[in-house]
Scaffold this active site. Structure first.
Site, PDB file in Angstrom:
ATOM      1  N   GLY A  21       0.976  -1.677  -0.087  1.00 31.05           N
ATOM      2  CA  GLY A  21       0.213  -0.176  -0.246  1.00 31.05           C
ATOM      3  C   GLY A  21       0.904   1.312   0.127  1.00 31.05           C
ATOM      4  N   ASP A  28      -1.760   7.108  -7.282  1.00 27.00           N
ATOM      5  CA  ASP A  28      -0.266   6.637  -6.817  1.00 27.00           C
ATOM      6  C   ASP A  28       0.569   7.866  -8.166  1.00 27.00           C
ATOM      7  OD1 ASP A  28      -1.743   5.255  -5.273  1.00 27.00           O
ATOM      8  OD2 ASP A  28      -0.727   3.200  -5.475  1.00 27.00           O
TER       9      ASP A  28
HETATM   10  O1  PMV Z   1      -2.782   0.226  -1.471  1.00 20.07           O
HETATM   11  P1  PMV Z   1      -2.440   1.077  -2.923  1.00 20.07           P
HETATM   12  O2  PMV Z   1      -1.707   1.484  -2.462  1.00 20.07           O
HETATM   13  O3  PMV Z   1      -2.759   0.331  -4.505  1.00 20.07           O
HETATM   14  O4  PMV Z   1      -3.983   2.009  -2.942  1.00 20.07           O
HETATM   15  C1  PMV Z   1      -5.524   1.725  -3.300  1.00 20.07           C
HETATM   16  C2  PMV Z   1      -5.668   3.010  -2.811  1.00 20.07           C
HETATM   17  C3  PMV Z   1      -7.824   2.259  -3.413  1.00 20.07           C
HETATM   18  O5  PMV Z   1      -8.573   3.484  -3.059  1.00 20.07           O
HETATM   19  C4  PMV Z   1      -7.882   1.489  -2.854  1.00 20.07           C
HETATM   20  C5  PMV Z   1      -7.860   1.905  -5.056  1.00 20.07           C
HETATM   21  C6  PMV Z   1      -7.512   2.995  -5.782  1.00 20.07           C
HETATM   22  O6  PMV Z   1      -6.959   2.479  -7.034  1.00 20.07           O
HETATM   23  O7  PMV Z   1      -7.399   4.221  -5.743  1.00 20.07           O
END
Ligand code: PMV
Length: 334
Positions: free
Chosen positions: A110, A157
């Site tokens: 995450g 991200d």
């Molecule tokens: O866990 P990560 O860093 O891949 O974050 C995912 C965030 C979500 O909101 C669950 C999915 C997204 O695409 O924003």
């Protein structure tokens, strides 16, 4: 000569999952970075050395050939192959490339490791070909690489990793950059359980399908918390930020993305003085984030480690993707 590019990881402070449903999220770039080194090859192979992750191999016509580690590892590296190829396609150039990945961001927990590696790959390959791409272009090309891993990412991200700093984001509205009045350090607790963002997002979608009205209320409230949380962050109002982190975590637990270990880590952090704690990212394992006054930070870190988890103190960074030419010897030292 070769190129070194570097991009930061991230934490989501408020709004994971609800951001998928058009609600705002607040995202922070952290001072843990992925580095990618790139050098031109004389053939058309994309060779990827990810030896510190335990594997390396090359793509020829998009088919993976393992050199170290098992063939299925090609799945992990496909995003880099796509990022490199899409960058060259975008620039209208061709050729093979040696890529070497060295990341300080733990994978699949995450913290935006895959996006940071994709962004750094695009940054390295475009510099190698003197592409002069703008940050926005780097982020967009990296998004295509990340899609290989995440299916349908929201775009949070790759953007925060490219631009760095503090951002709020909502689908359709795009990104807003923010400046903080002062530094705010956080503690990250890593439960060490890897998980798939794609699967967690699918689980939430299925729950919403079965319970549309209740889920809409949950997701709206998460969006409201993200808006209030951003205001508190911009005033560096730690008490209010902490309350809102706890509330956001409660709702994330409610939609089924927490785990027993994440619950324990959040409770442990609070019991040891955290002003607030929540899981961060997709959940189902991975990391939590805690906010506290400086004086309690060491207690919290120690308590998290006692729970068989990793604890890192992270600072926020304004530095997004960077790239530079270096001598071969400098890479040998890295
Ligand atoms: O866990 P990560 O860093 O891949 O974050 C995912 C965030 C979500 O909101 C669950 C999915 C997204 O695409 O924003």
């Amino acid at each position: 000569m070769l190129v070194e590019a570097s991009a930061p990881g991230k934490v989501i402070l408020y709004g994971e999952h609800s951001v998928v449903y058009n609600q705002p999220a607040v995202v922070l770039a952290i001072d843990r970075r992925a580095n990618v080194y790139a050098k031109k090859r004389t053939d058309n192979k994309i060779f990827i050395d990810a030896d510190n992750l335990g594997f390396s191999g090359y793509f020829e016509d998009d088919v993976y050939h393992a050199v170290r580690g098992q063939a299925w590892r090609g799945r992990n590296l496909a995003a880099l192959n796509v990022s490199a190829k899409k960058t060259m396609e975008y620039l209208g150039v061709e050729g093979g490339i040696d890529l070497k990945v060295r990341s300080m961001i733990p994978i699949a927990v995450g913290l935006g490791s895959s996006a940071a590696i994709c962004v750094a790959t695009v940054g390295a390959v475009e510099k190698l070909h003197e592409g002069g791409l703008k940050k926005e272009e780097i982020s967009n090309v990296a998004f295509e690489g990340e899609t290989i891993i995440h299916g349908k990412p929201s775009g949070v991200d790759n953007n925060v990793s490219t631009f760095g700093g503090v951002m709020s984001y909502a689908k359709g509205e795009g990104f807003t950059h923010h400046k903080l009045p002062r530094e705010i350090p956080f503690i990250i607790g890593n439960s060490r359980k890897k998980r798939s963002t794609k699967r967690m997002v699918e689980n939430v979608a299925a729950l919403k399908e079965r319970n549309p009205t209740v889920m809409d209320n949950f997701l709206d409230t998460m969006g409201y918390i993200a808006k209030k949380g951003l205001n508190a962050l911009l005033k560096a109002d730690l008490g209010k930020m902490g309350d809102l982190m706890d509330l956001n975590h409660g709702l994330l637990s409610g939609i089924g993305v927490s785990t027993m270990k994440l619950e324990i880590l959040c409770h442990t952090a609070r019991k040891n003085g955290a002003l607030g704690a929540k899981l961060t990212g997709a959940g189902g394992g991975g990391c939590m984030i805690a906010l506290s006054e400086e004086v309690r930070m060491s207690d919290i870190e120690r308590a998290i480690r006692r729970r068989k988890s990793d604890a890192y103190r992270v600072s926020l960074t304004d530095q997004g993707v960077t790239s530079r030419w270096i001598e071969d010897e400098e890479m040998a030292d890295s």
